[in-house]
Motif scaffolding. Structure first.
Motif, PDB file in Angstrom:
ATOM      1  N   ARG A 106     -11.466  30.407 -20.629  1.00  0.00           N
ATOM      2  CA  ARG A 106     -11.752  31.620 -21.463  1.00  0.00           C
ATOM      3  C   ARG A 106      -9.963  32.144 -21.571  1.00  0.00           C
ATOM      4  N   GLN A 111     -10.975  33.881 -25.448  1.00  0.00           N
ATOM      5  CA  GLN A 111     -10.651  35.347 -24.818  1.00  0.00           C
ATOM      6  C   GLN A 111      -9.225  34.783 -25.965  1.00  0.00           C
ATOM      7  N   SER A 114      -9.870  35.188 -29.263  1.00  0.00           N
ATOM      8  CA  SER A 114     -10.767  35.930 -30.243  1.00  0.00           C
ATOM      9  C   SER A 114      -9.567  36.780 -30.494  1.00  0.00           C
ATOM     10  N   GLU A 217     -19.640  40.212 -21.205  1.00  0.00           N
ATOM     11  CA  GLU A 217     -18.274  40.416 -21.012  1.00  0.00           C
ATOM     12  C   GLU A 217     -18.515  42.078 -20.434  1.00  0.00           C
ATOM     13  N   THR A 301     -11.705  42.779 -25.790  1.00  0.00           N
ATOM     14  CA  THR A 301     -12.313  41.155 -24.896  1.00  0.00           C
ATOM     15  C   THR A 301     -10.941  41.283 -24.665  1.00  0.00           C
ATOM     16  N   THR A 304     -11.325  42.399 -20.975  1.00  0.00           N
ATOM     17  CA  THR A 304     -12.654  41.939 -19.956  1.00  0.00           C
ATOM     18  C   THR A 304     -11.567  40.702 -19.755  1.00  0.00           C
ATOM     19  N   GLY A 305     -10.482  39.799 -20.579  1.00  0.00           N
ATOM     20  CA  GLY A 305      -9.677  38.833 -20.199  1.00  0.00           C
ATOM     21  C   GLY A 305      -9.253  38.202 -19.319  1.00  0.00           C
ATOM     22  N   GLN A 339      -1.833  37.064 -20.645  1.00  0.00           N
ATOM     23  CA  GLN A 339      -3.734  37.265 -21.702  1.00  0.00           C
ATOM     24  C   GLN A 339      -2.757  37.277 -23.058  1.00  0.00           C
TER      25      GLN A 339
END
Length: 446
Positions: A106, A111, A114, A217, A301, A304-305, A339
């Motif tokens: 992920r 993630q 994306s 998600e 995204t 949730t990531g 992230q």
């Protein structure tokens, strides 16, 4: 062999708290699914379909299969309402090593890739609306990542409020496309002749289920939703039902205006449909809508990531920096920043060597469907291993529906490998790097 499951060690005083209303989780589920895909994949589906019936039927089948998957996730989410989502289910069923590989996939592939892709979609369309030079798209994409990361770093309330507004704009725009296509369509479609002489069902399902992808998600915020065991099944099923109806109507509108051949020949199907109905102003309006849709999915995204990165940081001491929950903001701030930084790096690389939409599918799809299959199997494993857990919601028609979900995931895993090339190999190679990291990483002791 995976190590036995060990309870996570609480490393900080703070942990996720149930502060979100059900409508916030509903907006996340809607927003992350109804993204840029519905403005791009219909042309790919139409190119592989020989008849309008197959084209529309594929969207109906995709919605039904997604609802079956949502029922399986509803049992898992209501039984284990924790911030890790799939990571938690895989950890309980197969151990921390398998769960770590998923979290790595992920963070390194699914993630962040994306987020970067969606940021570029927004950047491309913003560059058409307001150009600031030859590097307009990368600059806009980078700005989108920075702004959305900053909003979610400020706190969960800011992130979900942004999500609610973006989702409302996005859904409103799609409703406008439906009304335009059904009420103001020209007497004859632009190109009714199909582009394909035969139906490639496997390829069609890959793209259709990609467009429905992301509904799972919502489980990553289940620990932050009030009365999660009771409301999460409703959120998952109702959101997908609404999306399936919306997708069917949108694609019917596309058919009324452009025809099957016209959809297949278009790379910007929504813009072309609106231009055919309303001229240049319609195309401009839809470009603005695509920007909102891409930002909506990117924001969801990102929300949730960060939760899955938080979960793995909580369980692996070497990554404890990611597992810190900030009480003031109500979010995993470190995970949000890491992230965002990785997504920004991918945006920077994309400025020099950008892959297309199809390559992004190749890169993520095999890894995505592999772990989707494992989550489906984990439902059976946890029913047998943890029978005493209170299950507020149970999958109806067990074991038939979970078996259908697993069979669909296995078929899509096969199809994503059969129809892809180098991109799939790169995704698998990045997953293998995560396997090498496990040689040095150890999960927390009880």
């Amino acid at each position: 062999m995976d190590m036995p499951v060990t309870p996570a060690v609480q490393r900080t005083v703070e942990a996720p708290r149930p502060v979100l209303h059900a409508r916030a989780a509903f907006a996340i589920a809607i927003g992350i699914v109804v993204g840029a895909g519905i403005f791009r994949t219909p042309s790919l589906v139409a190119g592989a379909a020989a008849t309008e019936a197959v084209f529309l039927g594929a969207w109906l089948v995709g919605g039904l299969l997604s609802i079956v998957g949502a029922l399986c996730y509803a049992e898992l989410a209501s039984t284990y309402p924790q911030a890790g989502g799939d990571y938690t289910y895989l950890q309980r069923a197969f151990g921390p090593r398998t769960a770590f590989l998923y979290a790595w996939a992920r963070l390194a592939v699914i993630q962040t890739g994306s987020i970067a892709l969606l940021a570029y979609v927004a950047g491309d369309y913003l560059a058409q609306l307001v150009s600031i030079g030859p590097m307009s798209a990368p600059v806009y994409a980078a700005a989108a990542v920075v702004v959305l990361t900053a909003i979610n770093w400020l706190g969960v309330k800011q992130g979900t409020s942004t999500q609610n507004w973006l989702t409302a704009i996005e859904v409103g725009g799609l409703v406008a496309i439906v009304l335009a296509g059904l009420l103001f369509a020209p007497d004859a479609p632009v190109a009714a002749t199909p582009a394909s002489s035969g139906d490639a069902y496997g390829l069609i399902l890959v793209f259709v289920l990609l467009t429905y992808g992301g509904w799972s998600e919502a489980v990553y915020v289940s620990a932050e939703v009030r009365d999660a065991p009771r409301v999460m099944p409703r959120i998952l099923v109702l959101s997908l039902t609404a999306i399936a109806v919306l997708y069917l109507l949108v694609n019917l509108a596309y058919l009324r205006v452009l025809g099957l051949g016209g959809i297949a020949a278009s790379e910007t199907v929504a813009a072309d449909a609106m231009q055919a109905v309303f001229g240049a102003p319609g195309a401009t309006a839809i470009s603005a809508l695509v920007v909102a849709a891409a930002l909506t999915s990117a924001n969801a995204t990102l929300i949730t990531g960060a939760r899955s990165a938080y979960a793995v940081g909580r369980d692996f001491p070497a990554l404890s920096m990611l597992g810190r929950w900030d009480a003031e903001s109500g979010s995993p701030r470190n995970a949000v920043l890491v992230q965002g930084a990785l997504a920004l790096l991918l945006v920077g690389l994309g400025a020099f060597a950008r892959d297309g939409f199809r390559t992004a599918v190749e890169y993520t799809a095999p890894v995505f469907w592999l772990f989707f299959l494992l989550v489906g199997i984990s439902l059976f494993v946890l029913r047998a291993r943890d029978p005493q857990a209170p299950r507020v919601f149970r999958v109806p028609l067990y074991p038939l529906l979970p078996l259908l979900f697993c069979a669909t995931s296995a078929y899509l895993l096969y199809s994503s490998l059969a129809y892809t090339g180098l991109g799939a190999l790169v995704g698998v190679a990045v997953l293998a790097v995560g396997g090498l990291l496990l040689v040095r990483l150890r999960p927390a002791s009880p």
